[in-house]
Design a protein around this motif. Structure first.
Motif, PDB file in Angstrom:
ATOM      1  N   TYR A  10       0.033   4.247   0.691  1.00 32.86           N
ATOM      2  CA  TYR A  10      -0.372   5.259   1.921  1.00 32.86           C
ATOM      3  C   TYR A  10       0.597   4.872   3.159  1.00 32.86           C
ATOM      4  O   TYR A  10       1.344   5.656   3.804  1.00 32.86           O
ATOM      5  CB  TYR A  10      -1.537   5.242   2.291  1.00 32.86           C
ATOM      6  CG  TYR A  10      -2.505   5.801   1.221  1.00 32.86           C
ATOM      7  CD1 TYR A  10      -2.222   6.977   0.724  1.00 32.86           C
ATOM      8  CD2 TYR A  10      -3.753   5.505   0.989  1.00 32.86           C
ATOM      9  CE1 TYR A  10      -2.864   7.606  -0.174  1.00 32.86           C
ATOM     10  CE2 TYR A  10      -4.794   6.045   0.037  1.00 32.86           C
ATOM     11  CZ  TYR A  10      -4.133   7.288  -0.792  1.00 32.86           C
ATOM     12  OH  TYR A  10      -4.941   7.624  -1.328  1.00 32.86           O
ATOM     13  N   CYS A  11       0.797   3.502   3.401  1.00 42.05           N
ATOM     14  CA  CYS A  11       1.209   3.222   4.808  1.00 42.05           C
ATOM     15  C   CYS A  11       2.564   2.264   4.454  1.00 42.05           C
ATOM     16  O   CYS A  11       3.444   2.489   5.395  1.00 42.05           O
ATOM     17  CB  CYS A  11       0.365   2.146   5.775  1.00 42.05           C
ATOM     18  SG  CYS A  11      -0.044   0.447   4.760  1.00 42.05           S
ATOM     19  N   CYS A  28       0.813  -1.004  -0.033  1.00 36.94           N
ATOM     20  CA  CYS A  28      -0.008  -0.174  -0.057  1.00 36.94           C
ATOM     21  C   CYS A  28       0.892   1.286   0.127  1.00 36.94           C
ATOM     22  O   CYS A  28       1.761   1.289   0.859  1.00 36.94           O
ATOM     23  CB  CYS A  28      -0.894   0.073   1.047  1.00 36.94           C
ATOM     24  SG  CYS A  28      -1.793   1.589   1.465  1.00 36.94           S
ATOM     25  N   ARG A  66       0.981  -2.624   4.522  1.00 37.56           N
ATOM     26  CA  ARG A  66       0.105  -3.610   4.145  1.00 37.56           C
ATOM     27  C   ARG A  66      -0.071  -3.873   2.720  1.00 37.56           C
ATOM     28  O   ARG A  66       0.328  -2.831   1.947  1.00 37.56           O
ATOM     29  CB  ARG A  66      -1.349  -3.325   4.800  1.00 37.56           C
ATOM     30  CG  ARG A  66      -1.094  -3.393   6.408  1.00 37.56           C
ATOM     31  CD  ARG A  66      -2.510  -2.895   7.032  1.00 37.56           C
ATOM     32  NE  ARG A  66      -2.698  -1.536   6.973  1.00 37.56           N
ATOM     33  CZ  ARG A  66      -2.510  -0.709   7.857  1.00 37.56           C
ATOM     34  NH1 ARG A  66      -2.128  -1.056   9.080  1.00 37.56           N
ATOM     35  NH2 ARG A  66      -2.773   0.581   7.817  1.00 37.56           N
ATOM     36  N   CYS A  99      -6.101   1.932   5.293  1.00 42.21           N
ATOM     37  CA  CYS A  99      -5.860   3.214   4.725  1.00 42.21           C
ATOM     38  C   CYS A  99      -6.806   3.721   4.233  1.00 42.21           C
ATOM     39  O   CYS A  99      -7.026   4.876   4.623  1.00 42.21           O
ATOM     40  CB  CYS A  99      -4.547   3.217   4.023  1.00 42.21           C
ATOM     41  SG  CYS A  99      -2.925   3.094   4.936  1.00 42.21           S
ATOM     42  N   CYS A 145      -4.391  -0.239   0.933  1.00 43.01           N
ATOM     43  CA  CYS A 145      -5.023  -1.589   1.823  1.00 43.01           C
ATOM     44  C   CYS A 145      -6.551  -1.055   2.229  1.00 43.01           C
ATOM     45  O   CYS A 145      -6.781   0.333   2.325  1.00 43.01           O
ATOM     46  CB  CYS A 145      -3.942  -1.624   2.849  1.00 43.01           C
ATOM     47  SG  CYS A 145      -3.813  -0.379   4.318  1.00 43.01           S
TER      48      CYS A 145
HETATM   49 ZN   LIG Z   1      -2.146   0.965   3.851  1.00 42.98          ZN
END
Ligand SMILES: [Zn+2]
Length: 251
Positions: free
Chosen positions: A75-76, A73, A79, A110, A107
């Motif tokens: 964003y994070c 992912c 994950r 997020c 994910c």
């Molecule tokens: Zn994420």
């Protein structure tokens, strides 16, 4: 619905310009729709003509997701990708509801965390994976807590030369998605798995062997990704004289 097409074309151009100038907050919201088309009708294009598996638009949805489905992912950074997120929420920007460039793989967590967050200022613009590539320099830093058991904390340390705005955006992104806690959880899990290994390594071969191990693992993690929790953790452990001489036996 055809009456909305010119507005969609304009929205696309505005979006691309805003992405390169980091001014998403200046894009006017069209919550109530345009021309004679309501916002709800525009949003239904995504649910009913793109995400719905029985419609031709699903092919575009699947293609976007398939390109990233086995990746991490954006964003994070931890994950796996499971869905597509509207970077600018479709509830506020229904003209962007089916625009591929506004659909970001993410994910599920997020996706839920971000929900309908809209930037109100440039520093609140989250990192956009299609436009922001910040992995050429190290910005994620780990710090060793000299405790029993050993702990690792994580923070953003903007490299020299980063514009102030980028630094603020990365720190806001880090905070929004709770990345420090996620990294610490992964670090704790990794250290737990290596407790016996480090204890035996130190007792058999001493501090230099511990440092050598950390260097090798760090190089491997950094080769994969410079700013992963693993890269930051192993760099922190290697730099810690305390860990290499004492801490490694009390994980
Ligand atoms: Zn994420």
């Amino acid at each position: 619905m055809a009456g909305a097409i010119p507005f969609v074309v304009t929205a696309d151009a505005e979006y691309r310009a805003a992405a390169t100038s980091c001014s998403f907050q200046d894009i006017p919201q069209t919550t109530d729709g345009v021309a004679s088309v309501t916002g709800s009708e525009l949003r239904s294009n995504y649910a009913n003509r793109m995400r719905d598996k029985r419609t031709p638009g699903r092919a575009i949805y699947d293609q976007l997701r398939a390109e990233h489905i086995s990746t991490t992912c954006p964003y994070c950074g931890l994950r796996r990708v499971k869905t597509l997120d509207h970077f600018l929420p479709q509830v506020d920007y229904p003209l962007l509801s089916v625009m591929p460039i506004n659909l970001v793989p993410s994910c599920m967590i997020c996706n839920g965390t971000k929900d309908t967050i809209c930037p109100t200022a440039a520093e609140e613009v989250l990192l956009h994976p299609y436009y922001d590539d910040i992995d050429s320099q190290i910005w994620l830093i780990g710090e060793v807590l000299e405790t029993n058991p050993v702990g690792i904390t994580f923070r953003v340390s903007p490299p020299a030369g980063w514009p102030e705005l980028l630094s603020q955006r990365v720190m806001n992104h880090f905070e929004t998605f709770g990345i420090a806690e996620l990294c610490s959880d992964n670090a704790a899990n990794e250290l737990g798995n290596l407790r016996v290994y480090f204890f035996d390594l130190f007792n058999a071969l001493g501090e230099d062997a511990v440092r050598d191990h950390l260097k090798r693992i760090l190089a491997s993690y950094r080769d994969n990704r410079r700013n992963s929790w693993g890269s930051a953790m192993y760099a922190a452990l290697l730099e810690s004289d305390w860990f290499c001489s004492i801490g490694c036996t009390q994980i």
